[in-house]
Write an enzyme that holds these catalytic residues in place. Structure first.
Site, PDB file in Angstrom:
ATOM      1  N   HIS A 306       0.853  -1.184   0.000  1.00 40.90           N
ATOM      2  CA  HIS A 306       0.000   0.000   0.000  1.00 40.90           C
ATOM      3  C   HIS A 306       0.886   1.229   0.000  1.00 40.90           C
ATOM      4  CE1 HIS A 306      -3.093   2.842   1.194  1.00 40.90           C
ATOM      5  NE2 HIS A 306      -3.960   1.941   0.754  1.00 40.90           N
ATOM      6  N   ASP A 364      -8.029  -5.406   0.478  1.00 47.28           N
ATOM      7  CA  ASP A 364      -8.579  -6.206  -0.605  1.00 47.28           C
ATOM      8  C   ASP A 364      -8.174  -7.671  -0.558  1.00 47.28           C
ATOM      9  OD1 ASP A 364     -10.006  -4.189  -1.787  1.00 47.28           O
ATOM     10  OD2 ASP A 364      -8.216  -3.391  -2.741  1.00 47.28           O
TER      11      ASP A 364
HETATM   12  N1  ACO Z   1       4.177  -7.687  -4.683  1.00 51.73           N
HETATM   13  C1  ACO Z   1       5.523  -7.691  -4.847  1.00 51.73           C
HETATM   14  N2  ACO Z   1       6.306  -6.608  -4.713  1.00 51.73           N
HETATM   15  C2  ACO Z   1       5.701  -5.445  -4.426  1.00 51.73           C
HETATM   16  C3  ACO Z   1       4.310  -5.346  -4.241  1.00 51.73           C
HETATM   17  C4  ACO Z   1       3.528  -6.517  -4.382  1.00 51.73           C
HETATM   18  N3  ACO Z   1       2.204  -6.502  -4.236  1.00 51.73           N
HETATM   19  N4  ACO Z   1       3.964  -4.069  -3.972  1.00 51.73           N
HETATM   20  C5  ACO Z   1       5.119  -3.380  -3.963  1.00 51.73           C
HETATM   21  N5  ACO Z   1       6.164  -4.217  -4.232  1.00 51.73           N
HETATM   22  C6  ACO Z   1       7.597  -3.829  -4.243  1.00 51.73           C
HETATM   23  C7  ACO Z   1       7.978  -3.049  -5.483  1.00 51.73           C
HETATM   24  O1  ACO Z   1       8.433  -3.883  -6.521  1.00 51.73           O
HETATM   25  C8  ACO Z   1       9.075  -2.159  -4.946  1.00 51.73           C
HETATM   26  O2  ACO Z   1      10.239  -2.916  -4.813  1.00 51.73           O
HETATM   27  P1  ACO Z   1      11.702  -2.239  -5.028  1.00 51.73           P
HETATM   28  O3  ACO Z   1      11.816  -1.188  -3.962  1.00 51.73           O
HETATM   29  O4  ACO Z   1      12.667  -3.360  -4.883  1.00 51.73           O
HETATM   30  O5  ACO Z   1      11.681  -1.656  -6.425  1.00 51.73           O
HETATM   31  C9  ACO Z   1       8.601  -1.814  -3.528  1.00 51.73           C
HETATM   32  O6  ACO Z   1       7.793  -2.947  -3.129  1.00 51.73           O
HETATM   33  C10 ACO Z   1       7.791  -0.527  -3.422  1.00 51.73           C
HETATM   34  O7  ACO Z   1       6.716  -0.591  -4.367  1.00 51.73           O
HETATM   35  P2  ACO Z   1       6.107   0.665  -5.122  1.00 51.73           P
HETATM   36  O8  ACO Z   1       5.433   0.181  -6.365  1.00 51.73           O
HETATM   37  O9  ACO Z   1       7.156   1.724  -5.276  1.00 51.73           O
HETATM   38  O10 ACO Z   1       5.054   1.153  -4.048  1.00 51.73           O
HETATM   39  P3  ACO Z   1       3.807   2.095  -4.341  1.00 51.73           P
HETATM   40  O11 ACO Z   1       3.529   2.781  -3.063  1.00 51.73           O
HETATM   41  O12 ACO Z   1       4.033   2.929  -5.544  1.00 51.73           O
HETATM   42  O13 ACO Z   1       2.650   1.040  -4.718  1.00 51.73           O
HETATM   43  C11 ACO Z   1       0.753  -0.360  -4.633  1.00 51.73           C
HETATM   44  C12 ACO Z   1       1.611   0.704  -3.900  1.00 51.73           C
HETATM   45  C13 ACO Z   1       0.330   0.171  -6.014  1.00 51.73           C
HETATM   46  C14 ACO Z   1      -0.495  -0.619  -3.815  1.00 51.73           C
HETATM   47  C15 ACO Z   1       1.593  -1.658  -4.777  1.00 51.73           C
HETATM   48  O14 ACO Z   1       1.971  -2.141  -3.513  1.00 51.73           O
HETATM   49  C16 ACO Z   1       0.852  -2.743  -5.559  1.00 51.73           C
HETATM   50  O15 ACO Z   1       0.895  -2.740  -6.800  1.00 51.73           O
HETATM   51  N6  ACO Z   1       0.159  -3.697  -4.844  1.00 51.73           N
HETATM   52  C17 ACO Z   1      -0.618  -4.711  -5.487  1.00 51.73           C
HETATM   53  C18 ACO Z   1      -1.963  -4.138  -5.917  1.00 51.73           C
HETATM   54  C19 ACO Z   1      -2.896  -3.890  -4.733  1.00 51.73           C
HETATM   55  O16 ACO Z   1      -3.093  -4.739  -3.882  1.00 51.73           O
HETATM   56  N7  ACO Z   1      -3.507  -2.694  -4.744  1.00 51.73           N
HETATM   57  C20 ACO Z   1      -4.495  -2.326  -3.724  1.00 51.73           C
HETATM   58  C21 ACO Z   1      -4.095  -1.109  -2.990  1.00 51.73           C
HETATM   59  S1  ACO Z   1      -5.244  -0.830  -1.693  1.00 51.73           S
HETATM   60  C22 ACO Z   1      -6.561  -0.100  -2.404  1.00 51.73           C
HETATM   61  O17 ACO Z   1      -6.535   0.517  -3.436  1.00 51.73           O
HETATM   62  C23 ACO Z   1      -7.779  -0.239  -1.649  1.00 51.73           C
END
Ligand code: ACO
Length: 429
Positions: A306, A364
């Site tokens: 998140h 979720d």
């Molecule tokens: N699985 C694996 N790796 C992940 C995940 C994941 N679900 N989420 C983040 N990471 C990793 C990224 O690859 C990144 O790694 P790095 O630092 O080695 O490059 C690090 O964690 C940070 O991730 P970002 O994408 O920079 O974080 P951001 O805050 O931009 O993204 C998000 C947040 C979009 C929610 C992301 O965690 C994601 O895509 N999750 C899966 C989708 C999801 O569940 N969304 C629901 C959000 S809650 C809602 O809307 C109600």
């Protein structure tokens, strides 16, 4: 006002900016005069360090895993309140007394029907259309049916639009579902509570009455409550940005629905359940965890991570418990998806990749399991999220319109394109 200033030195010049404090949470540097003072913009793609507004509605402490609506912790609201009372709280700022609650309930339940002409509007969609495509279109189309609540400068019209949105969105979402399964639309019933009415509009058929199971209705109400608002997330910011141009409220909420649809936001509940099904059995979890850790795979564990929570999402805690209760009540506590989810959560939370990046299950991760157990197809999950979040969007929109500081949202850019060049005729290229 601010006692503290932030100093910014560029070359041999130093500029000062006020530091503002909220009631709780990080302070913010007020950079509104930055461009006028320095001729420079700030660069913050994804708004990771930018507060775009002040707000009194919802507070999140992502490090501690705290969420409060109007100061009330989400766990207390989930346990003691109900969705309609939470709607009142979000819209008006305080918990209602008995008379206020009765009046609000009456106003919402008297607005649940849709203009009959809108039924024909649905028939323009293909039966296999995604419910979010239909909800987005129908919510936007409300501006064509409810002209008397589109003048954003009239507080009474804003109020009526708010009540209409909260009241009609379950009908709109339920009708999208009925249309997709080829069953007749079911009109709302005003003697039922909000969640029970929605369940009945989805699952009742003319041939047979639907008896609402109180445990299912309570779970539905909880899902609505937990998703009701989440401060300046992508869809809410979209609603605010659309509204900042003085667009009508229905157009703004339709913009929010469109943004919510994406799998990185509201679409994650659908994606999370599809992923659990794809994993299928606990023995396949390591394979998927390895894929999630491999940056070249393009795969992420849906329902994990998140932007704000760097701790357990407090909504996920309530959701996990509710999932167990609902599955237990329905006699499917050995549901393989729940087992995969619990095992996946356990493995991910002990893996250094997820620990280092503070990736925890979000709301979720478990909501999809409950919705499926209730009988909803995955395509409906995000539409149910949109239903729940409508009150948050409309509360934030109202707050913005009433705020004298509101300006049209107009971000700037760091231009990386070509510098000026002369046009060359096609024969010379
Ligand atoms: N699985 C694996 N790796 C992940 C995940 C994941 N679900 N989420 C983040 N990471 C990793 C990224 O690859 C990144 O790694 P790095 O630092 O080695 O490059 C690090 O964690 C940070 O991730 P970002 O994408 O920079 O974080 P951001 O805050 O931009 O993204 C998000 C947040 C979009 C929610 C992301 O965690 C994601 O895509 N999750 C899966 C989708 C999801 O569940 N969304 C629901 C959000 S809650 C809602 O809307 C109600």
């Amino acid at each position: 006002m601010s006692d503290t200033v932030a100093k910014l030195t560029i070359g041999d010049k130093t500029y000062e900016f006020p530091v503002l404090s909220g009631t709780v949470g990080p302070q913010v540097i007020d950079i509104r005069s930055l461009y006028a003072q320095t001729g420079m913009f700030t660069y913050d793609p994804g708004f990771t360090s930018t507060a775009a507004t002040d707000s009194s509605i919802t507070y999140i402490d992502g490090d501690k895993g705290e969420l409060m609506y109007r100061g009330y912790p989400i766990a207390q609201l989930a346990e003691k309140s109900n969705y309609l009372e939470v709607c009142y709280l979000l819209l008006y700022g305080e918990l209602p007394d008995t008379a206020q609650m009765a009046d609000f309930t009456e106003r919402v339940t008297r607005h649940t029907m849709l203009h009959e002409q809108m039924h024909l509007f649905y028939r323009g969609f293909r039966r296999d259309a995604h419910p979010m495509a239909i909800v987005c279109g129908v919510v936007g189309a409300m501006a064509a049916f409810y002209h008397d609540s589109t003048d954003i400068n009239d507080p009474m019209q804003r109020e009526i639009a708010s009540i209409r949105m909260v009241a009609k969105i379950p009908t709109i979402v339920a009708m999208a579902y009925k249309y997709s399964v080829g069953q007749p639309f079911v009109y709302p019933r005003n003697d039922l509570d909000y969640a029970s009415n929605f369940l009945r509009m989805c699952f009742s058929v003319p041939a047979e009455e639907y008896v609402v199971n109180p445990v299912v209705a309570r779970a539905m109400d909880l899902i609505f409550t937990l998703h009701a608002d989440h401060e300046q997330n992508a869809s809410t910011s979209t609603v605010r940005l659309a509204g900042s141009s003085d667009a009508n409220p229905f157009a703004c909420i339709a913009a929010g629905v469109a943004c919510l649809w994406g799998p990185a936001h509201g679409g994650a509940n659908e994606a999370a359940l599809n992923m659990l099904k794809q994993i299928g059995t606990p023995d396949r979890i390591p394979e998927f965890v390895a894929k999630a850790k491999d940056k070249n795979s393009g795969f992420r564990l849906m329902g994990f991570g998140h932007r704000v929570y760097k701790n357990y999402d407090p909504r996920a805690t309530v959701m996990q418990q509710t999932a167990k209760e609902v599955l237990g009540m329905l006699g499917v506590e050995n549901n393989p998806l729940l087992q995969v989810a619990q095992e996946l959560e356990h493995i991910a939370l002990t893996d250094p990749y997820f620990i280092d990046r503070k990736l925890y299950p979000n709301v979720d991760f478990y909501s999809g399991i409950i919705l499926e157990a209730i009988g909803f197809p995955t395509s409906m999950f995000t539409a149910i999220f949109a239903l729940s979040r409508t009150v948050g969007w409309i509360s934030q929109w109202k707050e913005m319109i009433a705020d004298p500081q509101t300006k049209i949202g107009r971000p700037r850019q760091l231009y990386q394109g070509s510098v000026e060049r002369a046009y060359v005729g096609i024969d010379k290229r």
